[in-house]
Design a protein around this motif. Structure first.
Motif, PDB file in Angstrom:
ATOM      1  N   LEU A   1       1.904  14.059  -3.674  1.00 47.43           N
ATOM      2  CA  LEU A   1       1.382  12.366  -3.839  1.00 47.43           C
ATOM      3  C   LEU A   1       2.057  11.464  -3.166  1.00 47.43           C
ATOM      4  O   LEU A   1       3.191  11.467  -2.723  1.00 47.43           O
ATOM      5  CB  LEU A   1       1.646  11.959  -5.378  1.00 47.43           C
ATOM      6  N   ILE A   2       1.036  10.652  -2.511  1.00 51.70           N
ATOM      7  CA  ILE A   2       1.887   9.586  -1.589  1.00 51.70           C
ATOM      8  C   ILE A   2       1.734   7.957  -2.025  1.00 51.70           C
ATOM      9  O   ILE A   2       0.825   7.798  -2.809  1.00 51.70           O
ATOM     10  CB  ILE A   2       1.065   9.577  -0.087  1.00 51.70           C
ATOM     11  N   THR A   3       2.571   7.257  -1.769  1.00 53.38           N
ATOM     12  CA  THR A   3       2.703   5.882  -2.078  1.00 53.38           C
ATOM     13  C   THR A   3       3.714   5.270  -0.965  1.00 53.38           C
ATOM     14  O   THR A   3       4.338   6.049  -0.325  1.00 53.38           O
ATOM     15  CB  THR A   3       3.272   5.755  -3.526  1.00 53.38           C
ATOM     16  N   GLY A   4       3.361   4.199  -0.872  1.00 58.09           N
ATOM     17  CA  GLY A   4       4.196   3.401   0.234  1.00 58.09           C
ATOM     18  C   GLY A   4       4.007   1.934   0.335  1.00 58.09           C
ATOM     19  O   GLY A   4       2.924   1.391  -0.552  1.00 58.09           O
ATOM     20  N   ASN A   5       4.801   1.126   0.834  1.00 57.21           N
ATOM     21  CA  ASN A   5       4.567  -0.617   1.274  1.00 57.21           C
ATOM     22  C   ASN A   5       4.632  -0.893   2.392  1.00 57.21           C
ATOM     23  O   ASN A   5       4.664  -2.162   2.851  1.00 57.21           O
ATOM     24  CB  ASN A   5       5.785  -1.045   0.584  1.00 57.21           C
ATOM     25  N   GLY A   6       4.163   0.244   3.390  1.00 51.77           N
ATOM     26  CA  GLY A   6       3.965   0.129   4.616  1.00 51.77           C
ATOM     27  C   GLY A   6       5.193   0.192   5.616  1.00 51.77           C
ATOM     28  O   GLY A   6       5.401   0.483   6.852  1.00 51.77           O
ATOM     29  N   THR A   7       6.497  -0.254   4.895  1.00 49.59           N
ATOM     30  CA  THR A   7       7.736  -0.034   5.552  1.00 49.59           C
ATOM     31  C   THR A   7       8.416   1.417   5.047  1.00 49.59           C
ATOM     32  O   THR A   7       8.805   2.240   5.923  1.00 49.59           O
ATOM     33  CB  THR A   7       8.831  -1.026   5.449  1.00 49.59           C
ATOM     34  N   LEU A   8       8.300   1.676   3.833  1.00 48.17           N
ATOM     35  CA  LEU A   8       8.906   2.851   3.130  1.00 48.17           C
ATOM     36  C   LEU A   8       7.828   3.606   2.683  1.00 48.17           C
ATOM     37  O   LEU A   8       6.811   3.045   2.137  1.00 48.17           O
ATOM     38  CB  LEU A   8       9.779   2.554   2.099  1.00 48.17           C
ATOM     39  N   GLY A   9       7.930   4.970   2.784  1.00 47.60           N
ATOM     40  CA  GLY A   9       7.067   5.916   2.124  1.00 47.60           C
ATOM     41  C   GLY A   9       7.663   7.032   1.303  1.00 47.60           C
ATOM     42  O   GLY A   9       8.705   7.338   1.607  1.00 47.60           O
ATOM     43  N   MET A  10       6.953   7.279   0.244  1.00 48.18           N
ATOM     44  CA  MET A  10       7.480   8.557  -0.470  1.00 48.18           C
ATOM     45  C   MET A  10       6.241   9.507  -0.750  1.00 48.18           C
ATOM     46  O   MET A  10       5.310   8.987  -0.791  1.00 48.18           O
ATOM     47  CB  MET A  10       7.851   8.033  -1.933  1.00 48.18           C
ATOM     48  N   LEU A  11       6.784  10.866  -0.847  1.00 45.18           N
ATOM     49  CA  LEU A  11       5.884  11.885  -0.632  1.00 45.18           C
ATOM     50  C   LEU A  11       6.288  12.905  -1.712  1.00 45.18           C
ATOM     51  O   LEU A  11       7.371  13.353  -1.394  1.00 45.18           O
ATOM     52  CB  LEU A  11       5.432  12.293   0.553  1.00 45.18           C
TER      53      LEU A  11
ATOM     54  N   VAL B   1      11.706  -1.958  -1.647  1.00 43.34           N
ATOM     55  CA  VAL B   1      12.604  -1.014  -1.912  1.00 43.34           C
ATOM     56  C   VAL B   1      11.746  -0.045  -2.752  1.00 43.34           C
ATOM     57  O   VAL B   1      10.351  -0.243  -3.102  1.00 43.34           O
ATOM     58  CB  VAL B   1      13.361  -1.576  -3.145  1.00 43.34           C
ATOM     59  N   ALA B   2      12.214   1.290  -2.709  1.00 42.52           N
ATOM     60  CA  ALA B   2      11.347   2.592  -3.350  1.00 42.52           C
ATOM     61  C   ALA B   2      12.066   2.570  -4.677  1.00 42.52           C
ATOM     62  O   ALA B   2      12.986   2.542  -4.879  1.00 42.52           O
ATOM     63  CB  ALA B   2      11.504   3.678  -2.337  1.00 42.52           C
TER      64      ALA B   2
ATOM     65  N   ALA C   1       7.764   8.603 -12.336  1.00 41.26           N
ATOM     66  CA  ALA C   1       6.852   7.586 -11.924  1.00 41.26           C
ATOM     67  C   ALA C   1       7.463   7.037 -10.653  1.00 41.26           C
ATOM     68  O   ALA C   1       8.951   6.830 -10.732  1.00 41.26           O
ATOM     69  CB  ALA C   1       6.493   6.631 -12.899  1.00 41.26           C
ATOM     70  N   MET C   2       6.792   6.480  -9.907  1.00 39.29           N
ATOM     71  CA  MET C   2       7.267   6.110  -8.355  1.00 39.29           C
ATOM     72  C   MET C   2       6.466   5.017  -7.629  1.00 39.29           C
ATOM     73  O   MET C   2       5.036   5.368  -7.964  1.00 39.29           O
ATOM     74  CB  MET C   2       7.841   7.148  -7.455  1.00 39.29           C
ATOM     75  N   PHE C   3       7.142   4.110  -7.094  1.00 38.84           N
ATOM     76  CA  PHE C   3       6.098   3.295  -6.164  1.00 38.84           C
ATOM     77  C   PHE C   3       7.001   2.407  -4.887  1.00 38.84           C
ATOM     78  O   PHE C   3       8.450   2.815  -5.214  1.00 38.84           O
ATOM     79  CB  PHE C   3       5.320   2.280  -6.843  1.00 38.84           C
ATOM     80  N   CYS C   4       6.636   2.215  -4.110  1.00 39.79           N
ATOM     81  CA  CYS C   4       7.134   1.508  -2.924  1.00 39.79           C
ATOM     82  C   CYS C   4       6.866   0.060  -3.129  1.00 39.79           C
ATOM     83  O   CYS C   4       5.723  -0.484  -3.104  1.00 39.79           O
ATOM     84  CB  CYS C   4       7.087   1.847  -1.647  1.00 39.79           C
TER      85      CYS C   4
END
Length: 821
Positions: free
Chosen positions: A45-55, A175-176, A166-169
């Motif tokens: 699953l991928i999420t990000g804020n343009g600067t940080l990414g989490m997979l 911040v992640a 649960a997670m998001f950036c």
């Protein structure tokens, strides 16, 4: 609790999961539910804020979340500055004129100052967050992503109870954010640790790739350290091949807030938590650029100031992210029942003969979501902002000869205009290097953008066998987006300060580079039509080195036309315009081969190689329809036949061919510009069914090789099928396939700074609402003859055949109902 194994042996009953996911997680209004965890990092699953990414692998009991940062390009040693070999240009041109293409290619490579083809610094992951939770086999499981908020969730039930991750950036807080939660208070047990990214267990039988990734990691990073306190985690590693201006280390820090229970630091750098209600983890990454320095104090101070309230942080993120994402919505008939299916079910349900409308709509949303999440101060690279290996395909760089333009293609028509400056500012940051390329390779002023860049803009992407040093269209291709940013937004300040100066640099290069033949017509030499080679050349001289590549000429024409129009718009360059108009008169005309398709090299001496993944010769119709082509019926048919031939030859086997998904975007852009709905839909048929995984991440190859090209390109193609635009002209439903007899789209942008607030259609009626930023006259072109047209605010000033003349008032929403014959 054994929490530090790399990957678990997943023991989840798929039948149980398929029947129980809906009971665990509600289906997001715009998003997806998936019924199983990832088999490898590409399915995370991928999420990000343009600067940080989490997979997130999304495993219940032994989870890995890969953390990335947009500017984490692994230093691979001092950049190689291309030496000045401009004195050899006359000899290279002489060899090409004599048909000695391979000799010319070898000569340029010989004087390159490098041992062979060189990739720029690789984009790589930072570290993993390893999360271990007890309970054994999952009895029920679901995972989801909400596109409106960017929140990813995993929920399961096992012997430990019902638990959720649960997670998001966050864009507002940079911040992640990760939250672990147990349904029953006081039952959450977990072990947390930041660890170095290892990939060997994720490649299954491909031990060669695993070894290369491990070797690359060990060659470029050292001094690894994981540490912890009862409320924090840290990770650091040093870059072994750092150079002046590069990053020197990777610093990761996590603030850990435990609600209830007890947390204790362990000597191995982990935190053990027992009996908690909830755990909140705030993570950030810093990349020091000074030797022997770290930024842990700064990271800890920043994270310490953030309010430790998951719901408040998510609400702020949902507002910022959702404001961009929610502007556009597509409906082509996907049913509510299908929208509530898992992605696994939808991918199984959609067939080559009958692609599922709900899957089309979800992929449209997913593509825009993926690009928003991976655009910050930099544009998305080949993998967006995510990755799982230290030997990424093609360095996960910015590949400018096709990939990046596809990834950003929906930014403007897809109403994400604030994302485009990440691209234009990145390109502008390379100008000094591009000027050096032009001077050292061609003895020219102006700029040359190489096919590949990351941390610098030097052209090292060539060797004997790959003539990337001869590709001259890159800077001009980028100019299209500079000018389009003005056309879609109406931002004259950007036009004056950025677009025109940039286009002037491109024009300056072509002014010096182009030379005339005996008839006064320009010759483009040397050049490369991206990654292809011409036919009709003796075997010993077969090479990519060539001349008069159609793309190069088309890009030069386009840039000069746009520069002239832009200059007149703001009332400058009156003394230069006659020179640019004179250059246009010397350009070689487009040509057809004996089969009536567009030639890839505008000379009778070089033949096409059409069974090739790229379609560079079709560039003139990627975005708009130039007047010189619109006025020539044979050329129009030549472009259509070219796409038809490509689809029949290179993409002939829907179950086999699958290399380079963005090639289908290119073909689709051309036929949608031509107004061919059936060929456009054929391109879409390939894209929908063959290049997406269950996490709705797009792929480069058939169901593998994580890549964001079509995350931008596929939504752009769909928009272009439904709304086309040029200066003073909007086409409604120009390439509508018969499968979409009824539907709607909201929020797309048009050139002229006009927003289509809403477009609805059925077999006979079109309803459209639009808003122009300024007062202007526009021609609205319909897909059929008009029976009647009624509009608000007296905007309709005339209607005949398939066109309506509109008088639009800036800032006023205008509605029309059009009945077709």
């Amino acid at each position: 609790m054994n929490g530090l194994r790399l990957l678990p042996t997943l023991a989840i009953s798929l039948l149980t999961l398929m029947t129980s996911f809906a009971e665990l997680l509600p289906h997001p209004d715009r998003g997806f539910i998936s019924s199983r965890p990832a088999k490898n990092w590409e399915e995370g699953l991928i999420t990000g804020n343009g600067t940080l990414g989490m997979l997130a692998f999304s495993h219940p009991t032994e989870e890995r979340i890969i953390f990335t940062r947009e500017d984490l390009f692994m230093p691979m040693g001092e950049p190689v500055v291309p030496p000045d070999q401009s004195m050899h240009l006359p000899e290279i041109r002489k060899l090409i004129a004599e048909g000695k293409y391979k000799d010319a290619e070898r000569l340029q490579a010989k004087h390159s100052g490098q041992d062979g083809f060189m990739y720029p610094d690789y984009f790589v992951p930072a570290f993993d967050l390893l999360i271990t939770q007890p309970g054994g086999q999952a009895k029920a499981y679901a995972r989801s992503v909400d596109f409106m908020s960017s929140e990813a969730r995993i929920k399961w039930t096992n012997d430990a109870g019902t638990l959720e991750r649960a997670m998001f950036c966050s864009r507002p807080d940079q911040v992640a954010v990760v939250r672990l939660k147990a349904e029953k208070a006081g039952t959450l047990d977990t072990t947390l640790k930041l660890v170095k990214r290892k990939t060997s267990e994720e490649f299954n039988k491909d031990t060669d790739i695993a070894k290369k990734s491990s070797d690359s990691f060990d060659e470029h990073f050292g001094d690894f350290k994981s540490s912890s306190t009862a409320d924090s985690l840290s990770y650091s590693m040093r870059c072994l091949k750092a150079y002046e201006g590069s990053i020197t280390a990777v610093n990761g820090h996590a603030r850990v807030i435990t609600k209830g229970g007890k947390a204790s630091a362990r000597q191995d750098g982990s935190i053990a938590i027992a009996g908690a209600d909830e755990v909140l983890i705030l993570v950030d990454i810093a990349l020091p650029r000074q030797k022997s320095s770290d930024l842990f104090k700064e990271l800890a101070a920043k994270l310490g100031k953030i309010e430790a309230d998951y719901d408040k942080l998510l609400a702020a993120q949902a507002k910022a992210h959702g404001e961009i994402f929610g502007r556009v919505k597509l409906d082509v008939g996907g049913s509510e029942e299908d929208h509530n299916k898992t992605t696994e079910q939808l991918l199984e349900l959609s067939t080559w003969q009958d692609i599922n409308p709900a899957l089309i709509e979800k992929q449209f949303d997913a593509g825009r979501y993926n690009i928003i999440c991976s655009t910050g101060k930099l544009p998305p690279n080949l993998q967006g902002i995510w990755g799982g290996t230290y030997v990424p395909n093609w360095a996960s760089d910015y590949t400018h000869n096709g990939n990046v333009p596809s990834a950003i293609a929906a930014n403007l028509p897809g109403n994400m205009t604030e994302l485009m400056p990440a691209y234009t500012s990145y390109i502008e940051s390379l100008i000094a290097d591009m000027q050096l390329n032009a001077k050292h390779l061609f003895g020219s002023r102006g700029i040359v953008l190489p096919s590949r860049t990351t941390t610098n803009g030097y052209n090292n992407a060539y060797c004997d066998g790959f003539a990337g040093g001869m590709w001259v269209a890159g800077a001009g291709k980028a100019a299209r987006f500079f000018y389009d940013y003005y056309l879609f937004t109406g931002d004259k300040d950007f036009l004056t300060k950025h677009a025109i100066p940039y286009m002037e640099q491109v024009a300056l290069f072509f002014e010096d580079y182009c030379h005339e033949d005996k008839n006064g017509q320009y010759v483009f030499s040397p050049c490369q039509s991206p990654e292809n080679w011409p036919s009709g050349v003796p075997k010993e001289q077969r090479a990519q080195a060539s001349y008069n590549a159609t793309m190069d000429i088309a890009v030069a024409k386009e840039t000069l036309h746009n520069l002239i129009h832009a200059s007149r718009t703001v009332g400058i360059n009156a003394e230069k315009i006659p020179k640019w108009e004179g250059m246009l008169k010397k350009m070689p005309p487009y040509m057809l081969n004996e089969d009536g398709i567009i030639k890839e090299w505008l000379t009778p001496r070089l033949g096409n190689q059409d069974a090739h993944r790229h379609s560079s010769q079709l560039y003139p119709l990627y975005y708009v329809l130039p007047q010189e082509i619109e006025a020539d019926a044979k050329l129009l048919e030549g472009f259509r036949k070219s796409v038809e031939f490509k689809l029949a030859e290179y993409w002939k086997d829907p179950e086999d061919r699958g290399f380079m998904s963005f090639g289908l975007v290119q073909l689709g852009q051309v036929v949608s510009t031509l107004g061919d709905g059936e060929l456009s839909y054929l391109c879409l048929r390939h894209l929908v069914n063959r290049f997406w995984l269950n996490n709705l991440a797009s792929m480069h190859n058939h169901r593998h090789l994580f890549n964001m090209d079509i995350s931008g390109g596929q939504p752009a193609l769909i928009i272009q099928m439904l709304v086309g635009s040029d200066i003073g002209k909007i086409k409604l439903l120009p390439a509508l396939p018969k499968e979409w007899s009824k539907g709607s789209i909201e929020g797309v942008l048009c050139r002229g700074a006009i927003e289509i607030n809403s477009l609805k259609w059925d077999d006979k009626t079109i309803e459209v609402e639009l808003t122009s930023k300024t007062d202007q006259q526009v021609e609205l072109i319909l897909p059929g003859d008009i029976r009647s047209a009624k509009g608000t605010n007296s905007a309709v000033k005339g209607a005949e055949n398939r066109a309506i003349k509109l008088e639009l008032t800036g800032g006023i929403r205008t509605s029309f109902t059009i009945e077709l014959k």
